[in-house]
Design an enzyme around this catalytic site. Structure first.
Site, short mmCIF file in Angstrom:
data_model
loop_
_atom_site.label_atom_id
_atom_site.label_comp_id
_atom_site.label_asym_id
_atom_site.label_seq_id
_atom_site.Cartn_x
_atom_site.Cartn_y
_atom_site.Cartn_z
CG ASP A 111 1.21 3.75 16.27
OD1 ASP A 111 2.18 4.42 16.70
OD2 ASP A 111 1.36 2.81 15.48
CD1 TRP A 139 0.33 0.73 3.29
CD2 TRP A 139 -0.07 -1.46 3.19
NE1 TRP A 139 0.86 0.16 4.42
CE2 TRP A 139 0.64 -1.20 4.39
CE3 TRP A 139 -0.43 -2.79 2.91
CZ2 TRP A 139 0.99 -2.19 5.30
CZ3 TRP A 139 -0.09 -3.77 3.82
CH2 TRP A 139 0.61 -3.48 4.98
CB CYS A 150 19.33 4.43 18.63
SG CYS A 150 18.03 5.66 18.46
CD GLU A 158 -2.72 3.50 8.80
OE1 GLU A 158 -2.91 3.17 9.98
OE2 GLU A 158 -1.61 3.80 8.35
CE1 TYR A 188 -1.60 5.80 13.82
CE2 TYR A 188 -3.39 4.30 13.24
CZ TYR A 188 -2.07 4.71 13.10
OH TYR A 188 -1.26 4.08 12.23
CB CYS A 216 17.21 9.35 22.98
SG CYS A 216 16.15 8.37 24.04
FE1 SF4 Z 1 16.92 5.32 20.42
FE2 SF4 Z 1 16.17 6.35 22.72
FE3 SF4 Z 1 14.70 4.46 21.57
FE4 SF4 Z 1 17.09 3.86 22.61
S1 SF4 Z 1 15.30 4.56 23.72
S2 SF4 Z 1 16.28 3.19 20.63
S3 SF4 Z 1 18.22 5.70 22.17
S4 SF4 Z 1 15.07 6.51 20.78
#
Ligand code: SF4
Length: 348
Positions: free
Chosen positions: A134, A20, A198, A33, A116, A204
């Protein structure tokens, strides 16, 4: 590069190639969805392809009967999704000549489409700047911003929406929504997120303060209702008794065998001796088999089904919304999953 650009780059390079996603047709996006709500993508994909094959457009879907749509949905659970999908298809065809809504408000006005889904579809199909929140997105945002309130409170929902809007790429809102969802589903997963690799690790907050395990806030345990359903499988030589379920319980609109429900597990012999059984089947019937099936888990209930095969019945079953059908027709009616397994074992 900001967070949004990094997530879009991830999506462009590593996003899954799902059917899709290629041409972003409203019908295909809407269908995907609805199917993917509360469903794993590998399972949802099978159902999506089957649906597209059988109902390639909204006109074909609107033309189908409710029972046909429910049979196609069989095994996917949360059957109100199928009923609403079908209802919405009829509205689009009968009231709007098959033309789909062009914005969030129009999508949200259709049955089965909440905040959503309307946000996801309108951002992908209509390129409208809407944040689709979500479970995956809530998780990524709660970690990125170390948000320690539940998204299910009014204050929490507002805060999560604000954070999502602060990240969204206004030129590619649909792709951004899919990118962050995909990242939550594949990298920033509930258990053991891959923080080491990540791409937004430095942004983060939860990672920086070494508190990833604390986010998102844990949900309160929900109470599970146990239900003991003793199905009366009323058989004649070539016939079997079934009934359509009402609208006030699980498995709305599906078919079933009549049943006696108990608060606790009881010996099937007690069921056969009960007044309720006698009223249904009379006193002179014969018990052909008793089959205890495996427990079936739903989100808030555990179902313990027992099937009692009965012949020679003469009670009031006809007055209980029941009808006798030919055994060969069983496959033409949609049943809940535990009954499908039983039917396949004994009759198909
Ligand atoms: Fe990345 Fe933070 Fe998720 Fe770990 S917790 S995967 S650092 S976004």
């Amino acid at each position: 590069m900001n967070i949004s650009q990094k997530l879009l780059e991830y999506y462009d390079k590593q996003g899954r190639e799902l059917p899709w996603r290629f041409d972003k047709k409203p019908y295909n996006i809407w269908l995907s969805e609805i199917i993917l709500q509360q469903t794993r993508i590998d399972q949802g994909l099978i159902y999506y392809l089957r649906f597209i094959d059988r109902y390639p457009n909204v006109f074909a879907l609107a033309k189908a009967t409710e029972d046909e749509v429910l049979i196609m949905w069989q095994g996917l659970g949360y059957y109100s999704r199928a009923l609403n999908l079908h209802k919405a298809a009829k509205i689009i065809v009968n009231e709007n000549e098959g033309v789909f809504p062009t914005d969030y408000r129009g999508w949200k006005a259709l049955p089965g489409i909440g905040d959503y889904t309307a946000s996801a579809i309108s951002s992908i199909v209509n390129n409208e700047v809407q944040a689709a929140l979500d479970g995956n997105v809530f998780r990524v945002l709660s970690r990125l911003f170390a948000i320690d309130i539940s998204p299910h409170t009014s204050g929490g929902r507002k805060l999560f929406r604000e954070k999502a809007f602060s990240l969204i790429d206004i030129n590619r809102p649909g792709d951004f929504n899919q990118a962050i969802m995909e990242y939550g589903a594949r990298v920033c997963v509930p258990q053991n997120p891959d923080c080491e690799h990540c791409i937004i690790q430095k942004d983060c907050r939860a990672f920086v303060i070494n508190q990833v395990h604390k986010f998102p806030l844990k949900k309160k345990a929900i109470s599970i209702r146990k239900r003991y359903l003793y199905y009366l499988v009323l058989l004649e030589d070539t016939g079997i008794v079934i009934r359509k379920r009402g609208t006030d319980d699980i498995w709305r609109g599906l078919y079933e065998f009549p049943f006696i429900e108990c608060l606790n597990e009881v010996n099937p012999e007690e069921i056969v001796q009960s007044e309720e059984f006698a009223e249904f089947c009379g006193r002179s019937c014969s018990i052909e088999f008793v089959e205890q099936a495996r427990m079936h888990k739903l989100s808030h209930q555990e179902i313990f089904p027992v099937f009692i095969g009965i012949k020679g019945f003469n009670g009031n079953w006809k007055r209980k919304r029941c009808k006798m059908i030919d055994l060969k027709m069983l496959g033409d009616f949609p049943f809940p999953k535990p009954l499908v397994k039983f039917i396949q074992k004994y009759f198909i």
